[in-house]
Every structure is written in structure tokens, then in C-alpha cells.
Write a protein that holds these residues in place. Structure first.
Motif, short mmCIF file in Angstrom:
data_model
loop_
_atom_site.label_atom_id
_atom_site.label_comp_id
_atom_site.label_asym_id
_atom_site.label_seq_id
_atom_site.Cartn_x
_atom_site.Cartn_y
_atom_site.Cartn_z
N TRP A 1 6.64 -0.58 -1.29
CA TRP A 1 6.27 0.20 -0.11
C TRP A 1 4.83 0.66 -0.18
N MET A 2 4.41 1.40 0.86
CA MET A 2 3.02 1.84 0.97
C MET A 2 2.97 3.26 1.51
N LEU A 3 2.01 4.03 0.98
CA LEU A 3 1.72 5.36 1.48
C LEU A 3 0.23 5.47 1.77
N ALA A 4 -0.12 6.41 2.65
CA ALA A 4 -1.53 6.67 2.93
C ALA A 4 -2.24 7.17 1.68
N ASN B 1 1.18 11.39 7.45
CA ASN B 1 0.18 10.34 7.21
C ASN B 1 0.78 8.95 7.11
N GLY B 2 2.10 8.84 7.25
CA GLY B 2 2.74 7.54 7.39
C GLY B 2 3.26 6.94 6.11
N GLU B 3 4.25 6.08 6.27
CA GLU B 3 4.85 5.30 5.19
C GLU B 3 5.28 3.96 5.75
N ILE B 4 5.04 2.90 4.99
CA ILE B 4 5.49 1.56 5.36
C ILE B 4 6.38 1.04 4.24
N ASP B 5 7.63 0.78 4.55
CA ASP B 5 8.58 0.26 3.55
C ASP B 5 8.72 -1.24 3.74
N ILE B 6 8.10 -1.99 2.82
CA ILE B 6 8.15 -3.45 2.89
C ILE B 6 9.51 -3.96 2.45
N MET B 7 10.10 -3.28 1.48
CA MET B 7 11.45 -3.64 1.01
C MET B 7 12.10 -2.41 0.39
N GLU B 8 13.32 -2.11 0.81
CA GLU B 8 14.17 -1.17 0.10
C GLU B 8 15.55 -1.79 -0.03
N HIS B 9 16.20 -1.46 -1.13
CA HIS B 9 17.53 -2.00 -1.42
C HIS B 9 18.33 -0.94 -2.15
N VAL B 10 19.58 -0.78 -1.76
CA VAL B 10 20.46 0.14 -2.48
C VAL B 10 21.63 -0.67 -3.03
N GLY B 11 21.94 -0.45 -4.30
CA GLY B 11 22.90 -1.29 -5.00
C GLY B 11 24.31 -1.25 -4.47
N PHE B 12 24.68 -0.17 -3.77
CA PHE B 12 26.03 -0.12 -3.22
C PHE B 12 26.18 -0.99 -1.97
N ASP B 13 25.07 -1.50 -1.46
CA ASP B 13 25.08 -2.40 -0.30
C ASP B 13 24.30 -3.65 -0.70
N PHE C 1 -4.10 2.58 3.04
CA PHE C 1 -2.83 2.77 2.36
C PHE C 1 -2.89 2.05 1.01
N HIS C 2 -2.00 2.46 0.10
CA HIS C 2 -1.90 1.80 -1.21
C HIS C 2 -0.46 1.36 -1.45
N LEU C 3 -0.29 0.46 -2.41
CA LEU C 3 1.01 -0.12 -2.73
C LEU C 3 1.74 0.70 -3.79
N ILE C 4 3.07 0.69 -3.69
CA ILE C 4 3.93 1.33 -4.69
C ILE C 4 5.07 0.37 -5.02
N LEU C 5 5.33 0.19 -6.31
CA LEU C 5 6.46 -0.60 -6.80
C LEU C 5 7.28 0.31 -7.71
N ASN C 6 8.55 0.51 -7.39
CA ASN C 6 9.35 1.42 -8.21
C ASN C 6 10.83 1.08 -8.16
N MET C 7 11.55 1.64 -9.12
CA MET C 7 13.01 1.59 -9.07
C MET C 7 13.56 2.99 -9.38
#
Length: 278
Positions: free
Chosen positions: A134-137, A150-162, A237-243
């Protein structure tokens, strides 16, 4: 009417019928993306993530979502091996948390206004996992100087129960999940944890488009009359990679401790700059 006067009238009249700058400006702009990335990490090295490109967000304070992990800068939670970045969530005491993981950010090292963002990744599997790309300002330009103004762009989100579904969203002051107005969509894909897929965002001054393997499934357009509360997407905006582990969304069905450790593997991150076609 003299010939000289008639000629002058004709010249003035002809001049008034020419397209003016305003008319020309109304022609819709067309955009494309450069063929080569301007910023990238191919993860063709070994050890900790490249410090020239990535920093860490650290902490065990729940991150506003009641998450259960402590984000660290330890190599056990984020390392590069075999050509991949590996972000690993581990069950075990870490800080005040019972899990550890990592959250990498490009802030100050990769900040972008518009562009095409491609991340090829394979996701973790299991109830309680919550990986995101995802990305944040990078700055605080609007409103209360924080989220979601200031906005957020979620390029991919996934939840393990789905398991067989990935999500793309945007968040702004006017459109966000906290007030149940967020804009987004999701797509079914049955191999997110078994195969690598390309998660993409195409961001222009007119729209934010989210894609999976080159096929768009969500587009947020800048409508006429939108102000910063609807469209703050005109700043870097900048990129974020997390779990994450658990949390308000990822932990809705609880956490299965038997699944850990779990990994999100990233093959590459590529950013292609926007080119405006005249």
C-alpha cells in the motif's frame, strides 16, 4: 463602408473565431507510463533489505487497528534471499506483543507523485494473517495532518480468513472505512499463496486504478468538483510492504497459532513514472 474598414472588420472577426487557450485546455489529457522503471528493487542480493531504498516502521502499539504483532528491524522478520524479499510473521514474545513481523517503507527514499507501481508477490496463508502492499502520503498537506485526510492507496490487502480474495481500496477524509464510505473492490483468485501474482496501481491526475495480473478491478476517478477531502492524490506518496497479525480486520475470525511462521515473498518492486502525451 470603405475597403480599408471592411478589411479591418474581417480581420477582427476572423481573430475572434480562433480557438482560445481555454478551448485547447479542455481537451482531455492522455497519460502513459515510461517503458523503464525509475525506481525499483529486484532483490538480487542477500541479507537485510537495501537501506538505500527501505526503512522500517517499528513498534508494538497496535497501529490503530488493534494489531497483535511487534514490527521489528530484525533479519528474522525481513530478509532478502534467493531473489526474494521475505517478510515473516513469527509466533513468539517480542516487545509487548506475542508475535513479530516487519513493515518496510520507502519514505524519504522512494516518494512518488503519479506512476505505475508493480509488485510481484506471493502471500501468506492462514487465519489471522493480514499482508498488505500500500501507499501513504509522505507529507501532511491537508486537513488534520494525519490519516485519512492525506490519503491512502491500498494496492493489495488480504486477510487469511478469506483466503481466495484480494482487495484494493482508497481512503480519504470523505471516503474511508471508519465512516463506512471507503471506495474499493475485490477479486477472487485461488492461488495467492501458491503462486506469485502481480499487484499493480496506475495513478494519474485523473484516476487511481488497481490491477491484478494486468487486469483492473477497481478504478477511482477524480470527479468534477472534488476537493482535497475526496481527492488528496496530488502529492508524493511512498510504498509500504507489511504483514500484520490479527487486528480489527485480519483478526475478525481469530488467529490460528498453528500456522506460524508465515511469509509474504516479494519478487520485485518497480515504479514507472507517468508520461503525459501532448
Amino acid at each position: 463602408m470603405s475597403l480599408g474598414f471592411a478589411a479591418l472588420v474581417a480581420i477582427v472577426s476572423f481573430g475572434c473565431t480562433q480557438p482560445n487557450d481555454t478551448t485547447l485546455a479542455q481537451k482531455p489529457a492522455k497519460y502513459e507510463f515510461a517503458a523503464q522503471p525509475s525506481w525499483q528493487d529486484e532483490f538480487d542480493y542477500a541479507g537485510k533489505p537495501d537501506p538505500k531504498k527501505w526503512s522500517y516502521d517499528l513498534g508494538d502499539h497496535g497501529w490503530g487497528n488493534n494489531e497483535l504483532q511487534n514490527y521489528t528491524d530484525q533479519i528474522e522478520n525481513a530478509k532478502v534471499e534467493n531473489g526474494h524479499l521475505v517478510i515473516e510473521a513469527i509466533k513468539g514474545k517480542s516487545g509487548k506483543a506475542d508475535y513479530s513481523s516487519a513493515r518496510l517503507v520507502s519514505k524519504g527514499k522512494g516518494d512518488f507523485t503519479y506512476g505505475k507501481f508493480e509488485i510481484r508477490a506471493k502471500l501468506p496463508k492462514g487465519r489471522g494473517t493480514w499482508p498488505a502492499i500500500w501507499m501513504l502520503a509522505t507529507g501532511n498537506s491537508y486537513g488534520n495532518k494525519g490519516w485519512p485526510d492525506n490519503g491512502e492507496i491500498d494496492i493489495m490487502e488480504h486477510v487469511g480468513f478469506d483466503q481466495n480474495r484480494v482487495h484494493g481500496n482508497i481512503h480519504t477524509k470523505a471516503f474511508n472505512h471508519a465512516i463506512k464510505t471507503n471506495k474499493g473492490d475485490n477479486v477472487v483468485v485461488e492461488t495467492v499463496s501458491e503462486e506469485f501474482h502481480i499487484y499493480s496501481c496506475e495513478w494519474t491526475p485523473e484516476s487511481v486504478k488497481i490491477l491484478l495480473d494486468g487486469k483492473d478491478y477497481f478504478t477511482f476517478n477524480k470527479e468534477a468538483g472534488y476537493e482535497w477531502t475526496q481527492w488528496p492524490f496530488d502529492k508524493p506518496f511512498h510504498l509500504i510492504l507489511n504483514m500484520a497479525v490479527g487486528g480489527n480486520w485480519g483478526g475478525q475470525k481469530g488467529v490460528d497459532d498453528s500456522i506460524f511462521p508465515q511469509k509474504m515473498e516479494v519478487d520485485y518492486v518497480r515504479v514507472y513514472p507517468l508520461v503525459e502525451k501532448k
